[in-house]
Motif scaffolding. Structure first.
Motif, PDB file in Angstrom:
ATOM      1  N   UNK A  29      -1.028   2.314  -5.733  1.00 12.84           N
ATOM      2  CA  UNK A  29      -0.295   1.197  -6.331  1.00 12.84           C
ATOM      3  C   UNK A  29       0.568   0.492  -5.280  1.00 12.84           C
ATOM      4  N   UNK A  30       1.182   1.264  -4.405  1.00 14.05           N
ATOM      5  CA  UNK A  30       1.975   0.663  -3.325  1.00 14.05           C
ATOM      6  C   UNK A  30       1.092  -0.126  -2.376  1.00 14.05           C
ATOM      7  N   UNK A  31      -0.086   0.380  -2.082  1.00 17.42           N
ATOM      8  CA  UNK A  31      -1.032  -0.332  -1.227  1.00 17.42           C
ATOM      9  C   UNK A  31      -1.445  -1.654  -1.867  1.00 17.42           C
ATOM     10  N   UNK A  32      -1.694  -1.644  -3.162  1.00 14.05           N
ATOM     11  CA  UNK A  32      -2.068  -2.881  -3.865  1.00 14.05           C
ATOM     12  C   UNK A  32      -0.934  -3.890  -3.813  1.00 14.05           C
ATOM     13  N   UNK A  33       0.295  -3.433  -4.007  1.00 11.49           N
ATOM     14  CA  UNK A  33       1.452  -4.340  -3.934  1.00 11.49           C
ATOM     15  C   UNK A  33       1.613  -4.890  -2.524  1.00 11.49           C
ATOM     16  N   UNK A  34       1.370  -4.048  -1.519  1.00  6.04           N
ATOM     17  CA  UNK A  34       1.509  -4.504  -0.133  1.00  6.04           C
ATOM     18  C   UNK A  34       0.461  -5.536   0.258  1.00  6.04           C
ATOM     19  N   UNK A  62       1.702  16.021   6.592  1.00  8.51           N
ATOM     20  CA  UNK A  62       0.918  15.418   7.677  1.00  8.51           C
ATOM     21  C   UNK A  62      -0.243  14.597   7.125  1.00  8.51           C
ATOM     22  N   UNK A  63      -0.962  15.146   6.160  1.00  8.51           N
ATOM     23  CA  UNK A  63      -2.103  14.425   5.579  1.00  8.51           C
ATOM     24  C   UNK A  63      -1.631  13.180   4.844  1.00  8.51           C
ATOM     25  N   UNK A  64      -0.557  13.294   4.084  1.00  6.08           N
ATOM     26  CA  UNK A  64      -0.038  12.139   3.360  1.00  6.08           C
ATOM     27  C   UNK A  64       0.460  11.065   4.323  1.00  6.08           C
ATOM     28  N   UNK A  65       1.166  11.472   5.374  1.00  5.87           N
ATOM     29  CA  UNK A  65       1.637  10.508   6.365  1.00  5.87           C
ATOM     30  C   UNK A  65       0.492   9.791   7.066  1.00  5.87           C
ATOM     31  N   UNK A  66      -0.534  10.542   7.450  1.00  6.11           N
ATOM     32  CA  UNK A  66      -1.690   9.922   8.116  1.00  6.11           C
ATOM     33  C   UNK A  66      -2.426   8.981   7.166  1.00  6.11           C
ATOM     34  N   UNK A  67      -2.612   9.402   5.918  1.00  4.03           N
ATOM     35  CA  UNK A  67      -3.303   8.563   4.946  1.00  4.03           C
ATOM     36  C   UNK A  67      -2.537   7.271   4.682  1.00  4.03           C
ATOM     37  N   UNK A  68      -1.218   7.386   4.496  1.00  2.00           N
ATOM     38  CA  UNK A  68      -0.398   6.184   4.291  1.00  2.00           C
ATOM     39  C   UNK A  68      -0.421   5.296   5.532  1.00  2.00           C
ATOM     40  N   UNK A  72      -1.550   1.407   5.847  1.00  2.00           N
ATOM     41  CA  UNK A  72      -0.708   0.368   6.456  1.00  2.00           C
ATOM     42  C   UNK A  72      -1.507  -0.396   7.509  1.00  2.00           C
ATOM     43  N   UNK A  73      -2.296   0.319   8.307  1.00  2.00           N
ATOM     44  CA  UNK A  73      -3.137  -0.327   9.313  1.00  2.00           C
ATOM     45  C   UNK A  73      -4.115  -1.295   8.664  1.00  2.00           C
ATOM     46  N   UNK A  74      -4.724  -0.877   7.565  1.00  2.00           N
ATOM     47  CA  UNK A  74      -5.665  -1.747   6.851  1.00  2.00           C
ATOM     48  C   UNK A  74      -4.942  -2.952   6.288  1.00  2.00           C
ATOM     49  N   UNK A  75      -3.797  -2.722   5.679  1.00  2.00           N
ATOM     50  CA  UNK A  75      -3.053  -3.801   5.008  1.00  2.00           C
ATOM     51  C   UNK A  75      -2.512  -4.827   6.001  1.00  2.00           C
TER      52      UNK A  75
END
Length: 192
Positions: A29-34, A62-68, A72-75
């Motif tokens: 949801x945060x990715x969609x808003x971004x 670590x996994x959550x940070x890398x995934x987020x 961010x890189x995509x967005x």
């Protein structure tokens, strides 16, 4: 502390699965808003990743940070993996700092989120604008980067509340396994 029964272990697995599903639902949801709106919007995934890393183990952080970071890189159209490395590092660091030194308080979370967000905005400015020596490059930092940083810190309030709600409902309570209970009893008897 109580001993875990088979039923409690089953409930623990279900709650843990639901908790991580809700975490990743919040991430999407945060990715969609971004990805929608204008240039001046908060980077919601930074405070969300930091909030998730506070109460979880180091591998989940670590996994959550890398995934987020990948999202961010995509967005933001950055080099794929750039923010993933930065955010994974800071999520691991945050997890260790909260586990060893800090209490789970909002002010501690807000300070760490502000520092991590500032470092990320400053590195973006350095590597994507200042390094190329554009004309009036300082205005980009003041007008864009600092504004995005302020919005990100303000959004940290809401991300903390959402993650705290999920943790309150689905975070497992402390229990002992049978082996831990037996070892604790043996240790207590030896001390007498």
């Amino acid at each position: 502390m109580r001993i875990k029964t088979t039923r409690q272990q089953h409930i623990l697995r279900i709650k843990t699965t639901l908790r991580w599903l809700l975490y990743y639902l919040l991430i999407f949801l945060s990715f969609i808003i971004m990805t929608s709106g204008t240039l001046y919007k908060p980077i919601l995934l930074v405070p969300l990743a930091i909030a998730i890393s506070i109460n979880n183990n180091i591998y989940g952080s670590a996994v959550t940070g890398a995934f987020c970071g990948f999202l961010i890189d995509i967005c933001c159209g950055k080099l794929f993996g750039y923010n993933a490395v930065i955010l994974a590092f800071f999520c691991i660091l945050t997890n260790l700092v909260f586990e060893l030194y800090l209490k789970n308080r909002f002010i501690n979370y807000l300070m760490i989120t502000a520092v991590v967000s500032y470092i990320q905005c400053w590195l973006d400015y350095k590597f994507y604008y200042q390094i190329w020596d554009y004309e009036n490059v300082g205005r980009i930092f003041v007008r864009v980067s600092l504004r995005v940083w302020a919005y990100t810190v303000i959004s940290a309030f809401f991300m903390y509340l959402l993650v705290k709600l999920v943790n309150k409902l689905l975070m497992p309570k402390e229990h002992l396994t049978i082996e831990e209970a037996i070892n604790t009893n043996i240790q207590n008897e030896n001390k007498r």
